[in-house]
Scaffold this motif. Sequence first.
Motif, PDB file in Angstrom:
ATOM      1  N   TYR A  22       0.830  -1.201   0.000  1.00 13.08           N
ATOM      2  CA  TYR A  22       0.000   0.000   0.000  1.00 13.08           C
ATOM      3  C   TYR A  22       0.866   1.254   0.000  1.00 13.08           C
ATOM      4  N   ASP A  27      -2.545   2.107  -3.319  1.00 11.97           N
ATOM      5  CA  ASP A  27      -3.603   1.410  -4.054  1.00 11.97           C
ATOM      6  C   ASP A  27      -4.923   1.489  -3.288  1.00 11.97           C
ATOM      7  N   ASP A  28      -6.008   1.853  -3.962  1.00 12.46           N
ATOM      8  CA  ASP A  28      -7.299   2.065  -3.301  1.00 12.46           C
ATOM      9  C   ASP A  28      -7.853   0.794  -2.669  1.00 12.46           C
ATOM     10  N   ASP A  29      -7.756  -0.336  -3.384  1.00 15.46           N
ATOM     11  CA  ASP A  29      -8.303  -1.577  -2.843  1.00 15.46           C
ATOM     12  C   ASP A  29      -7.553  -2.022  -1.595  1.00 15.46           C
ATOM     13  N   SER A  32      -8.525   0.320   1.291  1.00 14.49           N
ATOM     14  CA  SER A  32      -9.841   0.030   1.868  1.00 14.49           C
ATOM     15  C   SER A  32      -9.772  -1.178   2.787  1.00 14.49           C
ATOM     16  N   LEU A  33      -9.055  -2.209   2.355  1.00 17.92           N
ATOM     17  CA  LEU A  33      -8.946  -3.414   3.178  1.00 17.92           C
ATOM     18  C   LEU A  33      -8.148  -3.140   4.441  1.00 17.92           C
ATOM     19  N   LEU A  85     -10.151  -9.108  -0.837  1.00 19.30           N
ATOM     20  CA  LEU A  85      -9.866  -8.196  -1.935  1.00 19.30           C
ATOM     21  C   LEU A  85     -10.903  -8.425  -3.032  1.00 19.30           C
ATOM     22  N   PRO A  86     -11.205  -7.395  -3.821  1.00 20.12           N
ATOM     23  CA  PRO A  86     -12.202  -7.577  -4.876  1.00 20.12           C
ATOM     24  C   PRO A  86     -11.793  -8.695  -5.828  1.00 20.12           C
ATOM     25  N   ALA A  91     -10.461  -5.912  -9.694  1.00 19.18           N
ATOM     26  CA  ALA A  91      -9.597  -5.241  -8.725  1.00 19.18           C
ATOM     27  C   ALA A  91      -8.729  -4.201  -9.420  1.00 19.18           C
ATOM     28  N   THR A  92      -8.215  -3.264  -8.630  1.00 20.80           N
ATOM     29  CA  THR A  92      -7.209  -2.351  -9.167  1.00 20.80           C
ATOM     30  C   THR A  92      -6.001  -3.193  -9.597  1.00 20.80           C
ATOM     31  N   SER A  95      -3.745  -4.618  -6.660  1.00 29.10           N
ATOM     32  CA  SER A  95      -4.397  -5.648  -5.855  1.00 29.10           C
ATOM     33  C   SER A  95      -4.614  -6.922  -6.664  1.00 29.10           C
TER      34      SER A  95
END
Length: 213
Positions: A22, A27-29, A32-33, A85-86, A91-92, A95
Amino acid sequence: MKKVLSEWQSYSAMSEFLESYYWATEDDDLGSLLGSVTLWSNDGELFDQAISDDWHTFFVDVSDESHHTLFQSFQVVKQFVNEYLPDITVATPVSGNLTYAIRTICDMAEVQRNQDPIWKNWVAAVDWVTNPNVEPVNESPFLKTGQSLPNPKEKGFRQNQFPIAKVLPVPRPEIPMGPSLEKVDLTQSYYAFVKFLQHYYQVSDDSELGNFL
């Protein structure tokens, strides 16, 4: 003697491991996690109890032993990112690539795994959290919108922070798509076949299937 980790040592290593990527990418994902992974309540418990419960489930799913090896703990990380993670297709890039790399490393032979920079970063994170000279802190390192990175000497910023990741996960290979989404060509069907078998190998660890793959 091989190093083994308790459930919360492996959790702390996972947190530092993901945080290192991070801070390298913002990284946004991952952000967020990690906002949930690293946030603790005043009583020393994770703010998001569901994460705590799921980590325990993943931990005992890999092995019912009270302590896990580095590789077993990394298998717990794989289950965790698969869950939190998405989906890898949405995902980005960072991620998605990291999730893919973790899955791939879990399928590698030990000699190959030991040369992988993502695995080396995991080992470094484990060494970090098990170092008696590193003082753990229960606080989130994330900044409010618009803030700049603080001076490490300022009060309230984490001291002895695990280093930022130097090598990012490489992009996962793209499966070529044909002109029609309703049909797959020979190459697509082969990739799908391999991924299908790899999934069952990961959940079963069947030796015959592993030899075939």
